[in-house]
Design an enzyme around this catalytic site. Sequence first.
Site: not given
Ligand code: FAD
Ligand code: SIN
Length: 536
Positions: A12-13, A15, A34, A47, A121, A223, A244, A290, A351, A386, A392
């Site tokens: 539930s991120g 994506a 989870k 960012g 950035e 996972d 990072h 990076r 990161h 990346r 995002l």
């Molecule tokens: P996530 O947002 O990580 O969501 C994953 C989901 O899957 C969660 O809900 C989790 O609980 C669930 N899950 C995992 N395993 C299981 C399972 N087995 N069963 C059920 N649920 C499960 N990127 C950018 O482009 N710009 C930024 O500014 C940036 N800043 C960042 C700052 C930080 C501190 C971090 C950590 C990352 C940053 N990134 C940034 C990277 C970016 O945030 C992530 O790559 C992106 O949010 C991933 O989205 P997602 O939906 O794929 O995964």
């Molecule tokens: C940051 O804000 O430095 C993170 C940006 C990213 O991971 O893309």
Amino acid sequence: MSKQYDSLVLGSGVAGLTSALKLARLGSVAVITKKSRAESSTNYAQGGIACVTSAEDSFELHVQDTLTAGAGLCKEEVVRSYVAEAPARIRELIEIGVRFSGSQHRADGATTVSGLDLGREGGHSKRRILHAKDMTGREVERALLATVERHPNITIFENATAIDLITATKIGAGGTDRCLGAYVLDNATNSVVTFTAKVTVLATGGCGKCYLYTTNPDIATGDGVALAFRAGVGVANMEFIQFHPTCLYHPLTKSFLISEALRGEGAVLVNGNGAEFASKYDPRASLAPRDIVARAIDAEMKRTGAACVFLDITRKREDFLRERFPNIFAHCESLGINIARQPIPVVPAAHYQCGGVLVNPDGATALAGLYAVGEVACTGLHGANRLASNSLLEALVLAQRSAARIERALAVTPADVAVPEWEEGSASDPDELVIVTHNWREIRQIMWDYVGIVRTDKRLARAARRLEILLKEIHEYYWNFKVTGDLLELRNLALTSWLIVQSAMQRKESRGLHYTLNYPAPLPVARDTVIDRRDG
Ligand code: FAD
Ligand code: SIN
């Protein structure tokens, strides 16, 4: 117990929620997550989102910056199309209520992507990062969740951990293999629920927790990669773990990022003597991509024996910093660091996972009925490194594309197959907790020490040997005792770590984020590293 939906979304991120919204047009959707619904890497993104919106910028420049960071391994057609689709995806976010910095000043702000405040950035030749101060992810997650919660076709299951994918082959259904859903552990009752669906979308995020030090939240245990691999789906380029450069270094805090956007506003990396050092390693200094900046910090820390370096933004006024970076300012201030007056202690930390489950540009895996979106997927956008804030963006574009492809595929989905319920082991083990916590620590230490920013053949071989012993132990444990959420995460962390090491051992060159002292130069031709269980 079993439940049936048209679509099953794991995660539930950004994506997962974007996928759920798009798929809800086609029928019922279950979102499995989870922990609590907002807990995700998305929620901590600082960012912003890279997207061409200004007259001084162009798609071509964004494409070239992405290709340069990717060190010869990006799929150019993927880069071009994702960059071009970005403004449409941003418009959709604005339409569901995401408030980017600068947007509130526009009369027609609901549907336009011009006129927003743009951050900069590392690796970007122009200002092109749309952001909500330094809490972009929280704002995106808030707006997506609010929209999902209002949708009658979507049900969210919290504290529910996907254990494994259900495939036709695994249940002996015959015919062409396909994904039929997933077995899911309800963490509150410790019972396993069978979720079946016409399509399953992996949106489980990354694997930063494989490393001792990471910017990632606790959910990032690899996972999705492990689930897909166990279901016979190939994974690619797992050696490219992005470190990072600037994670806060302080005994009272864990995993707190200091956004690269600070360097975009003029922050400079300095050593303990206050001397700037990044320009010794690259003319772009603190704003190089990076991989280069993280290696420069690693080298400087090794050269000086220091435990950290510093990020100095004291040249900026306090009122500007409080307004532009309220979250970072407040967090550092709570630890006694006023970032307008003193440099911030920082270290590199794991990161982002640039590789992942191998998918086509629409998120389809080689297993019918299974899609992967977001950080868990490897589309070819990021290549060997990346570009900041392209993650995002990738998640938004991929969620849209996969939903469009699923819409076409649902029309040809075969008839339902009878899926057996989960067979539960009855035994529980009083020693479990200590085995889980010990192995968890050991894996993360191995990965940090032997599979970090600078690698060697010897260190990788050592890591592989130790991980194989741990994998065997965890495997035996898994089959003999009742599953728990912690055990499932450990099992996935171990397998994903092993895949990172195997991929790293296959790459006999240095490229992007994979740097090895044994092969310090890149090979003339860049190739993906693909590990597929079906290849043996
Ligand atoms: P996530 O947002 O990580 O969501 C994953 C989901 O899957 C969660 O809900 C989790 O609980 C669930 N899950 C995992 N395993 C299981 C399972 N087995 N069963 C059920 N649920 C499960 N990127 C950018 O482009 N710009 C930024 O500014 C940036 N800043 C960042 C700052 C930080 C501190 C971090 C950590 C990352 C940053 N990134 C940034 C990277 C970016 O945030 C992530 O790559 C992106 O949010 C991933 O989205 P997602 O939906 O794929 O995964
Ligand atoms: C940051 O804000 O430095 C993170 C940006 C990213 O991971 O893309």
